[in-house]
Design a protein around this motif. Structure first.
Motif, PDB file in Angstrom:
ATOM      1  N   GLY A  43       0.838  -1.191   0.000  1.00  0.00           N
ATOM      2  CA  GLY A  43       0.000   0.000   0.000  1.00  0.00           C
ATOM      3  C   GLY A  43       0.872   1.239   0.000  1.00  0.00           C
ATOM      4  N   ALA A  44       0.227   2.410   0.104  1.00  0.00           N
ATOM      5  CA  ALA A  44       0.959   3.675   0.112  1.00  0.00           C
ATOM      6  C   ALA A  44       1.527   3.936   1.505  1.00  0.00           C
ATOM      7  N   GLU A  45       2.579   4.710   1.550  1.00  0.00           N
ATOM      8  CA  GLU A  45       3.175   5.067   2.838  1.00  0.00           C
ATOM      9  C   GLU A  45       2.185   5.906   3.639  1.00  0.00           C
ATOM     10  N   GLY A  46       1.970   5.531   4.896  1.00  0.00           N
ATOM     11  CA  GLY A  46       1.052   6.241   5.762  1.00  0.00           C
ATOM     12  C   GLY A  46      -0.407   5.854   5.584  1.00  0.00           C
ATOM     13  N   GLU A  47      -0.694   4.995   4.601  1.00  0.00           N
ATOM     14  CA  GLU A  47      -2.083   4.571   4.372  1.00  0.00           C
ATOM     15  C   GLU A  47      -2.563   3.711   5.535  1.00  0.00           C
ATOM     16  N   LEU A  48      -3.805   3.914   5.925  1.00  0.00           N
ATOM     17  CA  LEU A  48      -4.375   3.080   6.975  1.00  0.00           C
ATOM     18  C   LEU A  48      -4.794   1.739   6.381  1.00  0.00           C
ATOM     19  N   LYS A  49      -4.329   0.651   6.996  1.00  0.00           N
ATOM     20  CA  LYS A  49      -4.615  -0.697   6.506  1.00  0.00           C
ATOM     21  C   LYS A  49      -5.398  -1.467   7.569  1.00  0.00           C
ATOM     22  N   MET A  50      -6.283  -2.317   7.110  1.00  0.00           N
ATOM     23  CA  MET A  50      -7.109  -3.062   8.060  1.00  0.00           C
ATOM     24  C   MET A  50      -6.366  -4.277   8.609  1.00  0.00           C
ATOM     25  N   VAL A  51      -6.453  -4.424   9.930  1.00  0.00           N
ATOM     26  CA  VAL A  51      -5.997  -5.628  10.614  1.00  0.00           C
ATOM     27  C   VAL A  51      -7.233  -6.298  11.198  1.00  0.00           C
ATOM     28  N   LYS A  52      -7.414  -7.579  10.864  1.00  0.00           N
ATOM     29  CA  LYS A  52      -8.577  -8.322  11.356  1.00  0.00           C
ATOM     30  C   LYS A  52      -8.134  -9.374  12.367  1.00  0.00           C
ATOM     31  N   VAL A  53      -8.925  -9.484  13.406  1.00  0.00           N
ATOM     32  CA  VAL A  53      -8.674 -10.460  14.468  1.00  0.00           C
ATOM     33  C   VAL A  53      -9.915 -11.326  14.605  1.00  0.00           C
ATOM     34  N   TYR A  54      -9.725 -12.629  14.558  1.00  0.00           N
ATOM     35  CA  TYR A  54     -10.834 -13.563  14.747  1.00  0.00           C
ATOM     36  C   TYR A  54     -10.714 -14.179  16.136  1.00  0.00           C
ATOM     37  N   SER A  55     -11.738 -13.945  16.956  1.00  0.00           N
ATOM     38  CA  SER A  55     -11.691 -14.410  18.341  1.00  0.00           C
ATOM     39  C   SER A  55     -13.110 -14.611  18.856  1.00  0.00           C
ATOM     40  N   ASN A  56     -13.240 -15.521  19.808  1.00  0.00           N
ATOM     41  CA  ASN A  56     -14.523 -15.694  20.488  1.00  0.00           C
ATOM     42  C   ASN A  56     -14.529 -15.017  21.856  1.00  0.00           C
ATOM     43  N   CYS A  57     -13.483 -14.252  22.141  1.00  0.00           N
ATOM     44  CA  CYS A  57     -13.375 -13.579  23.440  1.00  0.00           C
ATOM     45  C   CYS A  57     -14.205 -12.278  23.453  1.00  0.00           C
ATOM     46  N   VAL A  58     -14.443 -11.795  24.648  1.00  0.00           N
ATOM     47  CA  VAL A  58     -15.267 -10.589  24.818  1.00  0.00           C
ATOM     48  C   VAL A  58     -14.590  -9.368  24.233  1.00  0.00           C
ATOM     49  N   GLU A  59     -13.267  -9.265  24.369  1.00  0.00           N
ATOM     50  CA  GLU A  59     -12.565  -8.078  23.897  1.00  0.00           C
ATOM     51  C   GLU A  59     -11.148  -8.431  23.499  1.00  0.00           C
ATOM     52  N   ALA A  60     -10.531  -7.531  22.731  1.00  0.00           N
ATOM     53  CA  ALA A  60      -9.159  -7.747  22.286  1.00  0.00           C
ATOM     54  C   ALA A  60      -8.457  -6.399  22.143  1.00  0.00           C
ATOM     55  N   GLU A  61      -7.157  -6.419  22.400  1.00  0.00           N
ATOM     56  CA  GLU A  61      -6.326  -5.210  22.258  1.00  0.00           C
ATOM     57  C   GLU A  61      -5.251  -5.494  21.220  1.00  0.00           C
ATOM     58  N   LEU A  62      -5.073  -4.533  20.297  1.00  0.00           N
ATOM     59  CA  LEU A  62      -4.125  -4.696  19.204  1.00  0.00           C
ATOM     60  C   LEU A  62      -2.880  -3.849  19.434  1.00  0.00           C
ATOM     61  N   PHE A  63      -1.720  -4.431  19.149  1.00  0.00           N
ATOM     62  CA  PHE A  63      -0.435  -3.735  19.226  1.00  0.00           C
ATOM     63  C   PHE A  63       0.263  -3.860  17.876  1.00  0.00           C
TER      64      PHE A  63
END
Length: 822
Positions: free
Chosen positions: A648-668
């Motif tokens: 992608g382009a520099e600085g472009e926002l890209k989607m990160v997808k997380v598949y989980s059955n947990c109540v919540e998740a934190e991305l780093f």
């Protein structure tokens, strides 16, 4: 990921699977020879044994059973798979311990027509590649033992020769128009059985319970081997019923008249039985002993008490409670062996399904191994099992007799399995082609005959078919063709298309949905093809839709076949299924990629690539989408484990997808937190666990921490982010990238004229080898095929090499061939 407790439970379950077979049984796996061709006669199979004649022809090879003719050629990109005769031979050491006992061969399945010879005497035949059958060798052995050859040539051994034949035959099911190989060989286990003179041929155990789960009953019927004569005196019989912990809860002692006709043995009343269900697959054991002392016959059968109901114009209920059937499909097919899967392979596959969250499976499109059914019983997987009346139309009397015989065998052989809730009578019987005549009324009449026969054989289970609208009123449960977002329409059409079909039948169960994905291929914009496809309430598959050429715009032809797209399609279907209270359930098609002769142009030639795992059990990304909806043990998975370079382009926002059955998740991302998100199944995609973040040019590290109460689970991936744009592929490179377990991995990459990697390239490449060594190809996987489309401008293959003596080449149309010496 499964909890330790669940893993322990599975291990116990697998250790206690009982084949429910006769008393003395030996699997005949070793000591076999095979030749893939026709012989002039059975004497050619017998004659060379022990002769030591260097001029003997043909040349036989040593094989181990189970064995399939088409272990490799089913996915060879250069040839049609072999269909014809093949011969097996061995020598048996027969030691029957029973006075006047019977010696039999028990075939768990052999394809597709089989003849059995003891020395030069034909002792049995069978037509049909998937049902079980037996051959009694007793008299033929006694006769052969009187000949000089028994002691002189064969030194007290019994020569056995078996001819299998999977030649094309329009008057045999399944049709060769089917979207799967009609395999040949002794591809399931072959057993040598020793039986007492008085033995039970069939034991039918009917376990029933009311919807409340309170009042249970267990009724037993038995028939004896036809060698037992009615003039014999009645024999003593003892029946013991053991609960799931092995404690005896009931017993019966009596006598039975000896005869081949089925007769009632006993009926138990069972108060408040422990119920069988996918979450608690409680299995009782029935132990039947006929006769006394060392000549007694004993048989053990696993049974379960459950009450199944498809509500008219409503959902499915098990034991009085609604259960959404969360299913998939299984073909008998695996990398390197084709149909000849061993018991450990089958167990691994079924446990993986359970780990994915499956509670239902349709066995497509034929009766499958008793090992599969035993595992469905013990793991808690409900079953639709069907006969191989699949495509082509309707044949004549021989054809129809085979279909009825296979239905009868399937029902009688698998009657006792609590997992089975549906007998399937056909698949895609609206598909013509094998005969000049395609008469819908004749197909309806025969379907009615099969439906009546099924209910005569087993009144406790439903009948079903898939995709034959002009027969949908005949069976109890109907499955229409709905392929929203693949063959027709877009995946957001799914709910409306399904509800429309639901209104047209009494009971509906949607089996077969999904799409193909080329393992390792990913996309930054996977839904682009949807812009060209017309939304429609008609989401069925029609003639020609599976073709990669011509016709209207459709994702199956015009999409990118990326794992990214398939994940979105699956994700949408699963989120919608949670909002359809009238839905009985669905079954994704299929669990694992499988070989098919009708798809030579797919990215892996001759492979149907709709599986959520590859043909060698390697999970694709979609496996984890299912886990996130269908499992309860905390799990988390970052999309993109097999995506080494994003772009992608520099600085472009890209989607990160997380598949989980947990109540919540934190991305780093690269050590920086991008916040906590709550899971919401209706927030597409990834149930709300998606972030738009910037990547650094070059290497990136992504980690996720998911929380379920006090439990946390983590996942991480690393990849390179490319901002350079590329042009048309102009050159190839080939290099060694790994070496482990005696195997070398080489990788081809495509670059443009400026040397920039072409990350969306989907060119065909073909590997070849010179010198010492061997390519690990013809496996039907993205990394085990010598001819394959690249995934994101790259492809790998493994090989056995000898340093300095092995050279690998790769070529691609329009590009210069490259060579690598190892």
């Amino acid at each position: 990921m499964l909890k330790a407790k669940l893993i322990a439970t599975l291990l116990v379950v697998l250790a206690t699977v009982s084949p429910g077979s006769a008393q003395r049984v030996t699997r005949l796996t070793t000591g076999w020879e095979y030749v893939q061709q026709e012989l002039g006669g059975v004497w050619e199979a017998v004659r060379p044994v022990g002769a030591g004649n260097p001029e003997s022809v043909p040349l036989w090879e040593a094989v181990t059973l189970p064995h399939c003719f088409n272990a490799r050629d089913a996915v060879d990109p250069s040839v049609n798979y072999y269909q014809g005769p093949g011969w097996y031979r061995t020598q048996l050491d027969v030691q029957n311990p029973y006075a006047n006992g019977r010696t039999r061969l028990h075939f768990e399945g052999a394809g597709q027509k089989t003849d059995v010879y003891l020395y030069t005497t034909k002792v049995g035949s069978h037509v049909g590649g998937y049902d079980e059958w037996t051959v009694d060798l007793t008299q033929a052995i006694a006769d052969f033992q009187k000949t000089p050859a028994y002691k002189e040539q064969f030194k007290g051994k019994i020569p056995l020769s078996i001819r299998c034949d999977n030649s094309r035959d329009l008057e045999m099911i399944p049709s060769n128009l089917s979207d799967f190989n009609v395999y040949g060989g002794l591809y399931r286990y072959l057993n040598l059985e020793y039986l007492p003179a008085v033995s039970v041929e069939r034991l039918a155990v009917k376990a029933e319970v009311d919807a409340a789960g309170k009042a249970g009953s267990l009724a037993l019927k038995a028939s004896f081997l036809p060698t037992a004569t009615p003039t014999m005196a009645p024999v003593p019989v003892v029946v013991r019923l053991l609960d799931p912990r092995g404690k005896q809860v009931s017993n019966y002692q009596g006598k039975l008249s000896v005869g081949a006709q089925e007769q009632d043995v006993h009926q138990f009343a069972v108060k408040n039985p422990q119920l069988w269900s996918p979450t608690r697959p409680q299995l009782y054991t029935v132990v039947v002993t006929v006769g006394t002392g060392p000549q007694a016959y004993q048989r053990r059968e696993k049974v379960g008490f459950r009450h199944a109901e498809f509500v008219e114009k409503g959902p499915f209920k098990l034991n009085g409670q609604r259960l959404l059937l969360r299913g998939t499909h299984r073909h008998e097919d695996h990398a390197g062996v084709a149909a000849a899967m061993t018991e450990p392979m089958i167990r691994q596959e079924m446990v993986m399904m359970k780990q994915m969250g499956v509670n239902f499976i349709r066995l497509g499109h034929y009766q499958q191994s008793r090992i599969v059914l035993n595992l469905c019983d013990s793991l808690g997987i409900l079953v639709w099992e069907e006969i191989p009346w699949c495509r082509g139309g309707l044949g004549g009397p021989v054809y129809q007799a085979q279909a009825k015989r296979m239905l009868t065998n399937m029902v009688q052989q698998h009657y006792n399995h609590p997992s089975i809730i549906i007998w399937g009578l056909g698949n895609e019987n609206d598909w013509p082609g094998d005969f000049p005549e395609f008469d819908k009324q004749k197909i309806r009449a025969f379907m009615t005959e099969l439906n009546d026969l099924s209910h005569q054989l087993d009144r406790s289970r439903y009948t079903a078919i898939r995709r034959c609208d002009f027969c949908k009123d005949i069976v109890d449960v109907y499955s229409p063709s709905i392929w929203a977002g693949w063959y027709r329409g877009i995946y957001t059409d799914y709910k409306e298309a399904t509800e429309k079909e639901f209104q047209g039948v009494k009971r509906m169960l949607h089996v077969e949905w999904g799409g193909d994905s080329h393992a390792g291929r990913h996309s930054e914009n996977p839904d682009n093809a949807l812009a060209e496809v017309t939304a429609s309430k008609e989401a069925d598959e029609r003639a020609g839709d599976a073709s990669l050429f011509g016709g209207s715009a459709r994702v199956s032809k015009d999409g990118d076949w990326s794992e990214s797209y398939l994940c979105n399609l699956v994700d949408w279907h699963l989120k919608e299924q949670e909002t359809m209270p009238w839905l009985s359930g669905t079954a994704y098609w299929p669990f694992k990629d499988f070989s098919t002769p009708v798809r030579p142009d797919n990215p892996i030639p001759y492979m149907n690539q709709k599986g959520v795992v590859e043909r060698d059990f390697t999970p694709k990304e979609a496996f984890y989408v299912f886990q996130s909806y269908w499992t309860t043990a905390p799990m988390v998975h970052l999309y993109g484990h097999s995506w080494p370079v994003r772009w992608g382009a520099e600085g472009e926002l890209k989607m990160v997808k997380v598949y989980s059955n947990c109540v919540e998740a934190e991305l780093f991302v690269n050590g920086k937190s991008y916040g906590v998100k709550k899971r919401d199944s209706q927030d597409f995609p990834a149930a709300g666990l998606h972030w738009n973040v910037p990547f650094a040019s070059g290497e990136n590290q992504v980690r996720v921490v998911a929380r379920q109460g006090k439990q946390t689970v983590e996942d991480h991936i690393s990849f390179r982010y490319q901002t350079q744009k590329w042009g048309k592929p102009a050159k190839l490179t080939l290099q060694k990238v790994a070496e482990a377990n005696g195997l070398t991995t080489v990788e081809v990459k495509l670059f443009d004229a400026e040397g920039v990697p072409c990350l969306d390239a989907a060119n065909w490449v073909e590997f070849s080898l010179a010198g010492a060594g061997k390519l690990l190809d013809d496996l039907g996987t993205s990394s085990g095929s010598r001819k394959v489309q690249v995934y994101n401008g790259r492809a790998i293959i493994r090989l056995a090499a000898q340093p300095g003596k092995t050279a690998v080449a790769v070529q691609s149309p329009g590009l210069e061939t490259v060579l690598l010496t190892l």
